[in-house]
Motif scaffolding. Structure first.
Motif, PDB file in Angstrom:
ATOM      1  N   LEU A 285      39.178  37.954 -35.417  1.00 47.75           N
ATOM      2  CA  LEU A 285      40.258  36.997 -35.674  1.00 47.75           C
ATOM      3  C   LEU A 285      40.597  36.150 -34.460  1.00 47.75           C
ATOM      4  O   LEU A 285      40.824  34.941 -34.571  1.00 47.75           O
ATOM      5  CB  LEU A 285      41.511  37.735 -36.156  1.00 47.75           C
ATOM      6  CG  LEU A 285      41.524  38.260 -37.594  1.00 47.75           C
ATOM      7  CD1 LEU A 285      42.829  38.980 -37.866  1.00 47.75           C
ATOM      8  CD2 LEU A 285      41.322  37.116 -38.591  1.00 47.75           C
ATOM      9  N   GLN A 286      40.627  36.760 -33.281  1.00 50.73           N
ATOM     10  CA  GLN A 286      41.058  36.031 -32.086  1.00 50.73           C
ATOM     11  C   GLN A 286      40.060  34.950 -31.672  1.00 50.73           C
ATOM     12  O   GLN A 286      40.399  34.076 -30.868  1.00 50.73           O
ATOM     13  CB  GLN A 286      41.288  36.993 -30.918  1.00 50.73           C
ATOM     14  CG  GLN A 286      40.047  37.690 -30.396  1.00 50.73           C
ATOM     15  CD  GLN A 286      39.776  39.017 -31.058  1.00 50.73           C
ATOM     16  OE1 GLN A 286      40.255  39.283 -32.162  1.00 50.73           O
ATOM     17  NE2 GLN A 286      39.016  39.868 -30.377  1.00 50.73           N
ATOM     18  N   ASP A 287      38.846  34.973 -32.229  1.00 49.68           N
ATOM     19  CA  ASP A 287      37.832  33.995 -31.855  1.00 49.68           C
ATOM     20  C   ASP A 287      37.809  32.775 -32.782  1.00 49.68           C
ATOM     21  O   ASP A 287      37.031  31.846 -32.562  1.00 49.68           O
ATOM     22  CB  ASP A 287      36.446  34.650 -31.867  1.00 49.68           C
ATOM     23  CG  ASP A 287      36.345  35.790 -30.873  1.00 49.68           C
ATOM     24  OD1 ASP A 287      36.989  35.700 -29.812  1.00 49.68           O
ATOM     25  OD2 ASP A 287      35.630  36.776 -31.163  1.00 49.68           O
ATOM     26  N   LEU A 288      38.654  32.783 -33.809  1.00 55.92           N
ATOM     27  CA  LEU A 288      38.634  31.701 -34.787  1.00 55.92           C
ATOM     28  C   LEU A 288      39.521  30.531 -34.359  1.00 55.92           C
ATOM     29  O   LEU A 288      40.572  30.721 -33.757  1.00 55.92           O
ATOM     30  CB  LEU A 288      39.088  32.215 -36.153  1.00 55.92           C
ATOM     31  CG  LEU A 288      38.258  33.343 -36.768  1.00 55.92           C
ATOM     32  CD1 LEU A 288      38.832  33.746 -38.122  1.00 55.92           C
ATOM     33  CD2 LEU A 288      36.792  32.926 -36.909  1.00 55.92           C
TER      34      LEU A 288
ATOM     35  N   VAL B 211      49.294  28.337 -43.330  1.00 55.09           N
ATOM     36  CA  VAL B 211      49.583  28.813 -41.978  1.00 55.09           C
ATOM     37  C   VAL B 211      50.243  30.195 -42.029  1.00 55.09           C
ATOM     38  O   VAL B 211      49.888  31.103 -41.272  1.00 55.09           O
ATOM     39  CB  VAL B 211      50.473  27.813 -41.219  1.00 55.09           C
ATOM     40  CG1 VAL B 211      50.995  28.426 -39.918  1.00 55.09           C
ATOM     41  CG2 VAL B 211      49.707  26.535 -40.924  1.00 55.09           C
ATOM     42  N   LEU B 212      51.189  30.358 -42.934  1.00 53.55           N
ATOM     43  CA  LEU B 212      51.855  31.659 -43.072  1.00 53.55           C
ATOM     44  C   LEU B 212      50.864  32.747 -43.481  1.00 53.55           C
ATOM     45  O   LEU B 212      50.926  33.881 -42.978  1.00 53.55           O
ATOM     46  CB  LEU B 212      52.997  31.553 -44.090  1.00 53.55           C
ATOM     47  CG  LEU B 212      54.210  30.728 -43.629  1.00 53.55           C
ATOM     48  CD1 LEU B 212      55.118  30.420 -44.809  1.00 53.55           C
ATOM     49  CD2 LEU B 212      54.983  31.458 -42.540  1.00 53.55           C
ATOM     50  N   GLN B 213      49.953  32.432 -44.389  1.00 52.38           N
ATOM     51  CA  GLN B 213      48.924  33.399 -44.767  1.00 52.38           C
ATOM     52  C   GLN B 213      48.083  33.801 -43.561  1.00 52.38           C
ATOM     53  O   GLN B 213      47.776  34.987 -43.362  1.00 52.38           O
ATOM     54  CB  GLN B 213      48.027  32.822 -45.860  1.00 52.38           C
ATOM     55  CG  GLN B 213      48.694  32.664 -47.216  1.00 52.38           C
ATOM     56  CD  GLN B 213      47.769  32.032 -48.249  1.00 52.38           C
ATOM     57  OE1 GLN B 213      46.618  31.702 -47.956  1.00 52.38           O
ATOM     58  NE2 GLN B 213      48.261  31.862 -49.464  1.00 52.38           N
ATOM     59  N   LEU B 214      47.718  32.813 -42.754  1.00 53.43           N
ATOM     60  CA  LEU B 214      46.905  33.086 -41.566  1.00 53.43           C
ATOM     61  C   LEU B 214      47.665  33.925 -40.549  1.00 53.43           C
ATOM     62  O   LEU B 214      47.115  34.870 -39.968  1.00 53.43           O
ATOM     63  CB  LEU B 214      46.459  31.761 -40.943  1.00 53.43           C
ATOM     64  CG  LEU B 214      45.441  30.957 -41.747  1.00 53.43           C
ATOM     65  CD1 LEU B 214      45.316  29.542 -41.206  1.00 53.43           C
ATOM     66  CD2 LEU B 214      44.091  31.652 -41.752  1.00 53.43           C
TER      67      LEU B 214
ATOM     68  N   GLY C  47      47.121  37.909 -38.882  1.00 54.95           N
ATOM     69  CA  GLY C  47      47.050  38.228 -37.471  1.00 54.95           C
ATOM     70  C   GLY C  47      46.491  37.101 -36.628  1.00 54.95           C
ATOM     71  O   GLY C  47      46.184  37.286 -35.440  1.00 54.95           O
ATOM     72  N   VAL C  48      46.357  35.912 -37.219  1.00 61.34           N
ATOM     73  CA  VAL C  48      45.892  34.739 -36.475  1.00 61.34           C
ATOM     74  C   VAL C  48      47.066  34.155 -35.708  1.00 61.34           C
ATOM     75  O   VAL C  48      48.143  33.937 -36.261  1.00 61.34           O
ATOM     76  CB  VAL C  48      45.297  33.682 -37.433  1.00 61.34           C
ATOM     77  CG1 VAL C  48      44.870  32.443 -36.655  1.00 61.34           C
ATOM     78  CG2 VAL C  48      44.122  34.270 -38.211  1.00 61.34           C
TER      79      VAL C  48
END
Length: 264
Positions: free
Chosen positions: A147-150, A218-221, A225-226
């Motif tokens: 996730l942190q790489d997206l 955005v809320l879904q993301l 954990g994005v």
């Protein structure tokens, strides 16, 4: 605004996003409508393989190998043959250009800074209600993405301030980000209004509200954990910017603008 940049090709404007700088990409305007994705890919990356699907407002996300297998099983002989139904594409190799079109719905382009894989997603209210963008991210994760790489760019789409929908539609979409039942419309709308930067606004017409579909995405993301810094929203509304964008809600024409990105 500094996150988004206007570019030109033959004096025609298109948008890029700083978050997606590692990849060739573009959110193309209505001025490119006569150019198919094969031609647009030549602008971005002349040697990339081009992939698109038949958009159906669903939650199916395919990889190019699946698109090719479906075409082979159907006996398709050319790119003009029937495309597989889906609303998202995730690359599985380098040098693949994936495309979606939109005219008020949200075009989402996603890139992984480590693997180089990318995704293109068509997220209207129906697809958002089915969480298609998280679905595309799940496919990326199945290929090794973290996730942190997206990096995620949500392109020009109709703004919440002008997007009138029924309360039922707003509740169906909003139930993906609040802990209520979409069947309890009023409870869901109350919960949505209590959120920071609420994705629903009042509308003067009874039984209607204004819905910000990009805010829901955005809320879904964020609930996945994005981090907010991994997401950019284009500061352009298709409905309110007739010079650059088609809007089905504004003109009721079946025309759209293309958005695409090339994997590394």
């Amino acid at each position: 605004m500094h996150t988004w940049h206007w570019r030109t090709w033959n004096d025609l404007p298109y948008l890029t996003c700083r978050l997606l700088e590692p990849w060739k990409h573009g959110f193309f305007t209505q001025h490119f409508w006569s150019q198919p994705p094969t031609r647009l890919t030549e602008i971005l990356h002349p040697t990339a393989q081009v992939y698109r699907v038949k958009q159906v407002h669903g939650d199916t996300v395919l990889v190019p190998s699946e698109v090719e297998a479906m075409a082979a099983s159907a006996g398709n002989l050319s790119p003009t043959d029937e495309l597989p139904p889906a609303d998202g594409l995730v690359t599985d190799q380098a040098g693949q250009a994936v495309w979606v079109c939109s005219a008020d719905c949200t075009p989402a382009l996603i890139g992984d800074v480590v693997t180089g894989h990318v995704a293109a997603v068509h997220a209207g209210w129906r697809g958002t209600a089915m969480k298609i963008v998280p679905g595309a991210i799940a496919r990326l994760q199945s290929q090794g993405s973290q996730l942190q790489d997206l990096r995620i760019a949500l392109g020009p789409a109709i703004a919440g301030e002008v997007y009138q929908v029924s309360k039922q539609v707003a509740a169906q979409v909003g139930a993906t980000v609040v802990s209520t039942s979409p069947d309890d419309v009023d409870e869901t709308l109350v919960a949505l209004r209590q959120l920071s930067d609420p994705p629903v606004l009042d509308d003067p017409e009874p039984g209607r509200v204004r819905l910000d579909v990009r805010r829901i995405n955005v809320l879904q993301l964020e609930q996945l954990g994005v981090d907010a810094e991994q997401i950019a929203i284009a500061p352009f509304c298709t409905y309110q910017n007739p010079d650059n964008f088609f809007s089905y809600r504004r003109n009721h024409q079946k025309k759209a603008q293309w958005s695409g990105i090339v994997s590394k």
